[in-house]
Scaffold this active site. Structure first.
Site, short mmCIF file in Angstrom:
data_model
loop_
_atom_site.label_atom_id
_atom_site.label_comp_id
_atom_site.label_asym_id
_atom_site.label_seq_id
_atom_site.Cartn_x
_atom_site.Cartn_y
_atom_site.Cartn_z
N SER A 14 0.77 -1.28 -0.11
CA SER A 14 0.10 -0.01 -0.14
C SER A 14 0.97 1.19 0.08
O SER A 14 0.50 2.17 -0.54
CB SER A 14 -0.98 0.08 1.31
OG SER A 14 -0.23 -0.18 2.50
N GLU A 124 16.61 -3.56 -3.35
CA GLU A 124 17.36 -2.43 -2.37
C GLU A 124 16.68 -2.67 -0.82
O GLU A 124 17.20 -2.42 -0.04
CB GLU A 124 17.10 -1.07 -2.96
CG GLU A 124 17.80 0.10 -2.34
CD GLU A 124 19.16 0.00 -2.17
OE1 GLU A 124 19.74 -0.11 -1.00
OE2 GLU A 124 19.99 0.27 -3.11
N VAL A 127 17.31 -5.06 2.46
CA VAL A 127 18.26 -5.04 3.81
C VAL A 127 18.15 -3.65 4.67
O VAL A 127 18.02 -4.15 5.87
CB VAL A 127 19.73 -4.88 3.04
CG1 VAL A 127 20.72 -4.70 4.09
CG2 VAL A 127 20.05 -6.26 2.28
N GLY A 129 15.55 -1.37 4.71
CA GLY A 129 14.44 -0.58 4.39
C GLY A 129 14.70 0.46 3.32
O GLY A 129 15.00 0.13 2.44
N LYS A 200 19.96 -10.48 6.13
CA LYS A 200 20.36 -9.19 5.49
C LYS A 200 22.10 -9.09 5.39
O LYS A 200 22.53 -8.72 4.36
CB LYS A 200 19.86 -8.04 6.41
CG LYS A 200 18.37 -8.03 6.54
CD LYS A 200 18.04 -6.79 7.54
CE LYS A 200 16.53 -6.64 7.47
NZ LYS A 200 16.12 -5.54 8.52
#
Length: 402
Positions: A14, A124, A127, A129, A200
């Site tokens: 969203s 992107e 890892v 945000g 991550k």
């Protein structure tokens, strides 16, 4: 005009929708053409949505539509995200994702399929945000041999430790506070046990050194055993405790990696990363230490990174953006004893016995009656564990970052 789709209309999905609508002119200018949303895939009903006609429950609507060139996969989990992503890439559509579990598990395979079909697979947001780290690592630091990556990669655990450090809350109290504020899930195991940070650091390691680092080979400790006493000892020593994802390329080319709580001295860049924020320190042989800092999670920060990948995929629709690593049969991962650290330890044993077991050590003023607190010399993980087991009781053993 580029046509796009979103798979999954949860928090991040969203957010991507909102950004595509609110910043449409900026996105068009950056991409060189308008990006129009044609589908949103979700199994739920959204009858009250202002564009409910966009929703579909059938992924084949997206796969078979030749107009759609880029898809944001923000479903989460491995299945069916893996199967959908494979089909989309094979159908000649670029896919961007925030799905760290999928990238860490199947990244090399999906990157290979993207290459074979001359499309992009970009991640992107998987890892940091909203923190730009994949592009800088792949492009801006391309002239460097990456020596080390160390980062606070999980906002939930950083928030919990921050509350323990600044507000003297116990781990359990800080966790409940994180859950009440929406920073931790009802089942927080993936965060507090270190699994999220592990995936991550595996992604960053694979990208930095060009070969897949299997996250299942990374030693992982969470923060569940960190106590207020540990935090207070760290403060007395001019340090803080942070959950660190750590990776370093050794001289033989193998990658040593771990996720664990570490003592960070107050003069280190990572010590000031507080609250729910993330910070990633990358060391290059030419540039030295550089820091990437910002919101590591959240609806709009994460969606911002996903949307940026969509823009990049449109820009590189004729020539794919080169992000890749290879999966090899060779042993890429170093063992837990291939790197030495100093350790902070607490024990109920005497300083005399500590000296007999460890030899040279640095004693720290005890904050708890009946304890001996000290810092060891450099030891492998096995050496530290073995020596600690020779004491009557070892309460704490935490690596020290340097």
């Amino acid at each position: 005009m580029a046509k796009a789709a979103i798979m999954g209309y949860g928090t991040v999905g969203s957010g991507v929708y909102d950004i595509l609508k609110m910043n449409a002119k900026k996105i068009e200018a950056a991409a060189g053409e308008q990006i129009e949303l044609k589908y949103i895939l979700d199994i739920r009903e959204f009858d009250d949505h202002p564009e409910k006609h966009l929703f579909t429950k059938d992924v084949n609507d997206i796969i078979n539509d030749t107009e759609v060139s880029v898809v944001a996969e923000v479903m989460g989990g491995l299945h069916p995200a893996y199967e959908f992503t494979k089909e989309l890439l094979s159908a000649g559509k670029s896919v961007v994702t925030s799905n760290k579990e999928l990238v860490a598990t199947y990244g090399s395979e999906l990157l290979k399929i993207a290459e074979e079909n001359n499309v992009n697979y970009m991640f992107e947001a998987s890892v940091g945000g909203g923190i730009p780290i994949i592009r800088p690592l792949n492009r801006c630091l391309a002239a460097n041999n990456i020596v080390r990556i160390a980062g606070i990669l999980n906002g939930t655990t950083n928030y919990i430790l921050y509350q323990m450090i600044t507000n003297d809350k116990s781990f359990d109290e800080a966790l409940k506070d994180a859950q009440a504020n929406g920073y931790a899930e009802r089942n927080p195991a993936a965060d507090i046990e270190g699994h999220d940070a592990c995936r991550k650091i595996a992604i960053l390691s694979s990208l930095a050194w060009g070969k897949e680092v299997d996250y299942t080979n990374i030693g992982t400790e969470g923060i569940v055993n960190i106590t207020l006493e540990d935090v207070r000892y760290a403060a007395a020593a001019g340090a803080v405790i942070k959950l660190i994802g750590y990776a370093e390329q050794l001289e033989d080319g193998r990658v040593y990696a771990h996720v664990a709580p570490m003592l960070i001295k107050n003069d280190c860049l990572l010590s000031d990363i507080d609250d729910v924020y993330n910070g990633i320190m990358v060391t290059g042989d030419m540039v030295g230490d550089v820091m990437f800092y910002g919101a590591g999670a959240g609806k709009l920060p994460t969606a911002s990174a996903v949307t940026a990948d969509m823009i990049d995929s449109v820009i590189h629709s004729e020539r794919r953006s080169l992000i890749s690593w290879e999966k090899t049969d060779e042993n890429v991962s170093a063992g837990p004893d291939d790197k030495k650290f100093r350790y902070f330890m607490r024990t109920t044993d005497t300083a005399e016995n500590v000296s007999k077991v460890f030899g040279d050590f640095e004693q720290i003023k005890s904050l708890v009656e009946g304890e001996t607190a000290f810092v060891t010399g450099e030891l492998t993980a096995s050496e530290a564990e073995k020596k600690a087991s020779e004491l009557s009781e070892t309460i704490t053993s935490i690596r020290i970052f340097k």
